[in-house]
Structure formats: C-alpha cells, structure tokens
Design an enzyme around this catalytic site. Structure first.
Site: not given
Length: 312
Positions: A227, A41-42, A194, A220
């Site tokens: 959600g 993964g390196e 909210k 936004d």
C-alpha cells in the site's frame, strides 16, 4: 569454497530453495534432515546423519506462518541434543521484527520474544539480513552478523545506468537506509511523509523533494501489502517523475500486494530471495543472496572478518 569441512548446512522446509544455492556456492552437500508431520499439525525434527562435534548452520527464514519459526527452534534443540559443536541460525528474513518496541500501551515486543526463544533453544550465533530495526541485534546475548541486501541491490541499480537518478524513502523511518544508497550512488534523496489510519492502511502521504523529470528508485526493507510503496510511486509519477522503481530486501507481498504492484506506476520492484515468491506479477524481480550468505558462512568457519565484505 571453504577449506574447513568440519561444518554442515541444513534447511527447514520453507527455505530449502535458498539453502541449496548456498550449499552450491560453498561446494558442500545439503545435510539430511527429516521433519515428520502428525495429523493434528504437530511436527518433529530429526537429523539423519551424525552432527556430533560439527559446526551446524541452519537456514530458515521465519516469515509467517509460525510453523517456520517453530521448525527452526526444533532444529536448534535437536542439534543441541545431538552434541553439535556450534549451532548457527541463518535467518535471511527475521520475522516479527516490526514488533521491536512498545509504541502504545499493553502490546507485546515480538522481536525480543523471538530472540529469547532462539537463545533458550540453544543457538550460538545468528546470521540475518536487513533487520526492520537495527537495535534488534541488542535483543540477543549471542553474536549477530547483520548483512545488508545493498550488496546485491546496488550492483543491479548501477547496471541500469539511469540518468537523473533520485533515491526515495517511502517514509521518514526508512530515511537512513535510503540516504546510505543516495550517498553511495552520489544522487539526491527524496522523502515521503505518511500517516497511517491503522496497520497496513495509509491515510495520507506527501512528497518532500523534487522528482520531476527524474528516474526515481524507492528503497525499503520490506514490502507487505504494498500500500505505501505503490501510493508513493503513483504520487511521484503524478508529480512528473520519468520512471519509478522500487527495491526492497524482503518480499513479504501478502494479500492484495501483487495486484497493487501490477496496477501501479512502478516500472518494476526488485527484491532478494530471502522469502520465496510464488505469485505471478510481471513487475517483480528477485536477486539471489545465496552467495552473500555462503561467503559469510565461509568467513565464520574460517574466523575471518565479515564486515570487510559490506559495500555500504
């Protein structure tokens, strides 16, 4: 197109699609960069052409997973060791930006940590867009050019020619951004109040303002699980809104977000291409910010004003 050819543009793995469009707008080739991955993964970064004495622009959004941030840090380090004149990180989406303060005891401030990592790696300038919190610019000791997605979103909204337009913010924290859009478009502002049960989970929401018979556009900076924005859209539609759309700078869209948007009252949701979107959702539209970043790069290398290109 820039007349200064003493610069080069490179890209990390995750943002090549955007870097190619930026280079096309600048009229320059995308630099040759090799990222070698090991079985554990390196990975290692190497430039395949000389960058000595050049002004280097590294295009990479730092959305999860953390490999994207690590790639950028290694690109900066390699450029420093290869004697680049200046190293400019072009970060369309600055990840970890939601961790900008201590909102409860014993928590990390991830945005400050990332800023420190970039500085330690050797960056000379950061070019980014719509930070989650403006104060993150102050976490850096190098110049930060903070661009706004309104440069591409506002012209799109104007092209829709919507009557009885209302701009809405999905929460009180985003009211400043939404108010800027409302002032520019000359229309009313509606807020949503909210409360959260926990991160990514909305407990309750109320609309503050009149939406009956209106074409509502929710503004936004990012949409993660969708959600909040879908709940706001459904509430506004139930309150008599004619249509409800949403515009956000960054298309995080993780987990159930695509299904939520598809099944919501939203007519469409408009993003920039600061983050790639590979899932299928007919309501998602992306506008490119390649020209915006290309023009900013051109102005940086020619020592021209950047603020003059902002719409709002």
């Amino acid at each position: 197109m820039s007349t200064n050819k003493n610069y080069m543009v490179f890209s990390g793995t995750a943002t090549t699609y955007l870097a190619e469009k930026i280079c096309q707008s600048l009229g320059c080739p995308l630099g040759e960069l090799q990222i070698t991955k090991f079985s554990d993964g390196e990975f290692a970064v190497s430039y395949e052409e000389s960058i000595r004495g050049r002004d280097i622009f590294l295009v990479q959004s730092t959305f999860p997973n953390s490999d994207n941030l690590m790639e950028l840090l290694l690109m900066i380090d390699a450029a420093k060791r290869a004697s680049a004149h200046t190293i400019n990180a072009v970060i369309p989406y600055f990840g970890w930006a939601r961790q900008d303060r201590k909102d409860k005891p014993r928590v990390s401030i991830g945005a400050k940590l990332v800023a420190d990592l970039l500085s330690a790696a050797g960056v000379n300038r950061v070019i980014t867009m719509d930070l989650h919190a403006d104060q993150i610019q102050g976490f850096f000791d190098v110049p930060v050019d903070h661009l706004y997605a309104s440069n591409v979103i506002l012209p799109y909204l104007q092209s829709l020619n919507l009557d009885n337009l209302v701009i809405a913010s999905p929460d009180v924290g985003g009211s400043k951004r939404a108010n800027t859009y409302a002032k520019y478009l000359g229309c009313p502002l509606v807020l949503c109040n909210k409360t959260r049960a926990r991160a990514n989970v909305v407990a309750s929401m109320q609309i503050i303002g009149e939406v009956e018979g209106k074409n509502v556009v929710i503004i936004d900076d990012m949409v993660d699980t969708a959600g909040t924005i879908t709940k706001a859209a459904d509430l506004m539609k139930a309150a008599g809104a004619k249509t409800v759309r949403a515009c956000a700078s960054h298309c995080v869209m993780s987990g159930p977000a695509s299904d939520r948007v598809q099944n919501s009252a939203l007519e469409e949701i408009v993003f920039t291409d600061s983050i790639p979107y590979t899932q299928r959702c007919a309501k998602v539209k992306q506008l490119s910010v390649a020209d915006l970043f290309a023009e900013t790069i051109r102005r940086v290398i020619n020592n021209e004003s950047i603020s003059s290109q902002y719409i709002v």
